[in-house]
Motif scaffolding. Sequence first.
Motif, PDB file in Angstrom:
ATOM      1  N   SER A   6       1.011  -1.273   0.170  1.00  0.00           N
ATOM      2  CA  SER A   6       0.127   0.123   0.117  1.00  0.00           C
ATOM      3  C   SER A   6       0.667   1.139  -0.011  1.00  0.00           C
ATOM      4  O   SER A   6       1.692   1.371   1.016  1.00  0.00           O
ATOM      5  N   LYS A   8       1.860   5.555  -1.303  1.00  0.00           N
ATOM      6  CA  LYS A   8       1.503   6.708  -1.906  1.00  0.00           C
ATOM      7  C   LYS A   8       3.099   7.507  -2.115  1.00  0.00           C
ATOM      8  O   LYS A   8       3.887   7.186  -1.402  1.00  0.00           O
ATOM      9  N   CYS A  19      -4.326   4.178   1.049  1.00  0.00           N
ATOM     10  CA  CYS A  19      -3.247   4.353  -0.036  1.00  0.00           C
ATOM     11  C   CYS A  19      -3.769   5.000  -1.321  1.00  0.00           C
ATOM     12  O   CYS A  19      -5.032   4.888  -1.366  1.00  0.00           O
ATOM     13  N   ASP A  20      -2.851   5.516  -2.166  1.00  0.00           N
ATOM     14  CA  ASP A  20      -3.384   5.703  -3.430  1.00  0.00           C
ATOM     15  C   ASP A  20      -3.320   4.763  -4.351  1.00  0.00           C
ATOM     16  O   ASP A  20      -4.307   4.456  -5.310  1.00  0.00           O
ATOM     17  N   TYR A  21      -2.526   3.955  -4.236  1.00  0.00           N
ATOM     18  CA  TYR A  21      -2.106   2.873  -5.003  1.00  0.00           C
ATOM     19  C   TYR A  21      -1.589   1.750  -4.366  1.00  0.00           C
ATOM     20  O   TYR A  21      -0.626   1.986  -3.490  1.00  0.00           O
ATOM     21  N   LEU A  37       0.833  -1.320 -11.142  1.00  0.00           N
ATOM     22  CA  LEU A  37       0.069  -0.381 -10.061  1.00  0.00           C
ATOM     23  C   LEU A  37      -1.586  -0.891 -10.300  1.00  0.00           C
ATOM     24  O   LEU A  37      -1.949  -1.144 -11.091  1.00  0.00           O
ATOM     25  N   ILE A  38      -1.896  -1.015  -9.070  1.00  0.00           N
ATOM     26  CA  ILE A  38      -3.564  -1.294  -8.905  1.00  0.00           C
ATOM     27  C   ILE A  38      -3.861   0.156  -8.146  1.00  0.00           C
ATOM     28  O   ILE A  38      -3.732   0.451  -7.085  1.00  0.00           O
ATOM     29  N   LYS A  39      -4.808   0.835  -8.651  1.00  0.00           N
ATOM     30  CA  LYS A  39      -5.437   1.955  -8.042  1.00  0.00           C
ATOM     31  C   LYS A  39      -6.198   1.558  -6.803  1.00  0.00           C
ATOM     32  O   LYS A  39      -6.798   0.529  -7.170  1.00  0.00           O
ATOM     33  N   ASN A  40      -6.313   2.219  -5.560  1.00  0.00           N
ATOM     34  CA  ASN A  40      -7.065   1.829  -4.694  1.00  0.00           C
ATOM     35  C   ASN A  40      -8.399   1.997  -4.823  1.00  0.00           C
ATOM     36  O   ASN A  40      -8.836   3.297  -5.169  1.00  0.00           O
TER      37      ASN A  40
END
Length: 112
Positions: A6, A8, A19-21, A37-40
């Motif tokens: 997790s 940022k 987290c952002d990503y 990356l996986i976007k949250n």
Amino acid sequence: MKVALSTKNNMVTEHFGHCDYFIVYEIENKEIIGSFLIKNPPHQKGHLPKFLKENGIDVVIAGGIGAMAVNLLEELNIQVIMNVCGHADEVIKKYINNELKSNGEPCSDHHH
């Protein structure tokens, strides 16, 4: 194996759900063979563990994380390493070298 951190700004965040990503590292034979990356997704209580499982995640590395999230992740056979801080690239190297340990307890869920 897929390990999700997790993050940022490429740093492990203080709280898993905020987290952002997630930076996901694909690891085979102690080598990083890829990352993405996986976007949250938007916050929904209890959704994130299922979302990560659907993305094939085997291990989650986070800063603070709530007890409910830990329980849900572990029920899905996702290992949790918590109370970690640092730059994602350094943290994953420590993980691969078995130098990363979970510290302490999950956060209390009172701030949700």
